[in-house]
Design an enzyme around this catalytic site. Structure first.
Site, PDB file in Angstrom:
ATOM      1  N   TYR A  18       0.856  -1.182   0.000  1.00 56.83           N
ATOM      2  CA  TYR A  18       0.000   0.000   0.000  1.00 56.83           C
ATOM      3  C   TYR A  18       0.889   1.228   0.000  1.00 56.83           C
ATOM      4  CZ  TYR A  18      -3.536   3.444   1.511  1.00 56.83           C
ATOM      5  OH  TYR A  18      -4.363   4.543   1.602  1.00 56.83           O
TER       6      TYR A  18
ATOM      7  N   ASP B  21       9.185   2.793  -0.596  1.00 57.99           N
ATOM      8  CA  ASP B  21       8.173   3.459   0.234  1.00 57.99           C
ATOM      9  C   ASP B  21       8.495   3.129   1.703  1.00 57.99           C
ATOM     10  OD1 ASP B  21       4.515   3.447   0.388  1.00 57.99           O
ATOM     11  OD2 ASP B  21       6.044   4.190   1.768  1.00 57.99           O
TER      12      ASP B  21
ATOM     13  N   LYS C   2       4.646   9.477   8.481  1.00 54.49           N
ATOM     14  CA  LYS C   2       4.425   9.037   9.867  1.00 54.49           C
ATOM     15  C   LYS C   2       5.427   9.664  10.846  1.00 54.49           C
ATOM     16  CE  LYS C   2       2.127   4.949   8.105  1.00 54.49           C
ATOM     17  NZ  LYS C   2       0.731   5.061   8.547  1.00 54.49           N
TER      18      LYS C   2
END
Ligand code: KE4
Length: 424
Positions: free
Chosen positions: A142, A235, A263
């Site tokens: 994702y 990623d 994050k």
């Protein structure tokens, strides 16, 4: 009816599914979400006053624990100076310098407000840099919900993707090829058949549960990208600054051309980034002509929170986090074995997933074959015993630096009870 139930009923009238991001709705563990009133350290407290040991930790940002004193004071100080200017500030330069200092493959950074924004932008850059349209991603990974990444594997091995959501057009998905994670033959076949702008991967996927790369797979990814003339994008929105000071690329010793971050980099406030070699990043407007922009990109409060967070993540912090994660994983495995519940636990520093399966999945198909029903029942039983675990088999636990030995022992006590409850 609890106050959380009341809020959920109200929320469902004005927020789709009562939430602002789907996984929070707890649908995959078969219950309604808990509305949270506050959090401190490793603990969150719901609006009915019930306290839980938190292993979601905002899905990764809260590596120092909630409301870390230093981070809160830094944000408070920044707030006094205003909250957003829409103009450059010193703190965004400092954070970009701190990122580049930690990740050798990064010379330049562009801040965004979410990982999704970083993902859509880094693909635009890769397509501009190579003059190519096609990208390759892995099933189960994702990278945010931008259209060309919100796709599912079609049929067959090296497959043309199909839209992964209503509203995603075939025009958006047609340039995405999806191959199974850890499948050397499928990767080589796809790179033989197509010329790619980029190969994009979570270097240690955590969105199908934690499914690390097989030995040599990241090295193969690098080789195939070079042979294909494609850029390699890692990623590291989850793994960045969590698994090691320099991210998973440091652990693996494999250097991507571009990296996505998020994050932890915002310390709990909205911030993310894409970054990499100077010659690529200087293609981004206004240095170059690849357009990308954002009203709140580099927001001074988020930059301040990110800088304060990174500032506390020294080598000692990663040693402690790695040890704590190891102890938690071993304790959970022992608790499951004692209760006769079949699980496979996979962990890296600061990340772990308890798969309800006899062996650890190596790809998304295997992850989907886990006993999702027992996982859901176990998560509900954990909540009843004061532990708030990620409400999905396809996520990871995010222990923080304040999940100390005593907290881990309390967690394992609850886990033993929950395993016994589902093991009956
Ligand atoms: P955001 O757009 O949610 O900031 O970041 C997207 C993203 C990109 N890359 C990776 C590896 C990610 O894990 C994410 C988002 N992670 C999920 C949890 N696995 C966020 C939780 C949610 O969607 O509410």
């Amino acid at each position: 009816m609890t106050r959380s139930d009341e809020l959920y009923a109200r929320a469902c009238k004005v927020l789709p599914g009562g939430v602002n991001s789907p996984v929070r709705a707890m649908r995959s563990i078969g219950r309604d979400p808990l509305f949270i009133a506050k959090a401190h350290g490793c603990e969150i407290v719901d609006v009915d006053g019930a306290a839980y040991i938190d292993y979601v930790c905002s899905w990764g940002p809260m590596i120092l624990g909630h409301a870390d004193r230093d981070v809160v004071e830094a944000i408070e100080g920044a707030t006094e100076l205003g909250t957003s200017y829409g103009a450059p500030t010193e703190v965004e330069v400092q954070l970009a310098e701190a990122i580049a200092d930690r990740v050798p493959s990064i010379e330049m950074v562009r801040m965004t407000s979410s990982g999704t924004e970083a993902g859509m932008s880094v693909l635009r850059l890769a397509r501009a840099a190579t003059g190519r349209d096609k990208i390759l991603k892995f099933a189960g990974a994702y990278h945010g919900h931008s259209d060309s990444l919100l796709v599912d594997a079609g049929s067959g091995l090296a497959t043309l993707a199909v839209p992964g959501s209503p509203g995603v057009t075939t025009g958006s998905s047609k340039d995405t090829i999806v191959v199974p994670w850890n499948d050397r033959d499928a990767l080589i076949a796809a790179c033989t058949e197509h010329e790619f702008a980029a190969l994009i991967a979570e270097p240690c996927p955590a969105n199908m549960g934690l499914v690390p790369p097989a030995d040599g797979f990241l090295e193969l990814l690098r080789e195939q990208a070079d042979a294909n003339g494609a850029l390699l994008i890692f990623d590291e929105v989850i793994s960045g600054f969590r698994v090691a000071r320099g991210g998973y690329q440091q652990l693996a010793g494999v250097t991507p051309d571009l990296t996505m971050l998020g994050k932890i980099v915002g310390g709990g406030l909205p911030a993310a980034a894409y970054a990499g070699r100077r010659e690529l990043m200087e293609m981004i407007s206004p240095a170059g002509d690849v357009y990308q922009a954002g009203t709140l990109s580099g927001n001074p409060l988020a930059m301040t929170a990110g800088l304060a967070t990174l500032g506390k993540l020294d080598d000692q912090a990663y040693s402690v986090l790695a040890l704590r994660t190891h102890d938690l994983a071993n304790g959970l495995a022992a608790a499951a074995a004692d209760a006769g519940v079949e699980v496979s636990i996979v962990s890296e520093c600061g990340l772990l997933t308890i798969f309800f399966a006899s062996s650890a999945p190596t790809d998304y198909e295997a992850a989907k074959a886990c006993d999702l029903e027992t996982h859901a029942a176990w998560c509900r039983a954990l909540l009843e015993r004061g532990v708030y675990a990620p409400p999905s088999q396809f996520e990871a636990w995010f222990p923080s630096l304040v999940h100390d030995d005593a907290v881990i022992e309390r967690t394992l006590e609850a886990a033993r009870g929950a395993f016994e409850a589902v093991g009956r």
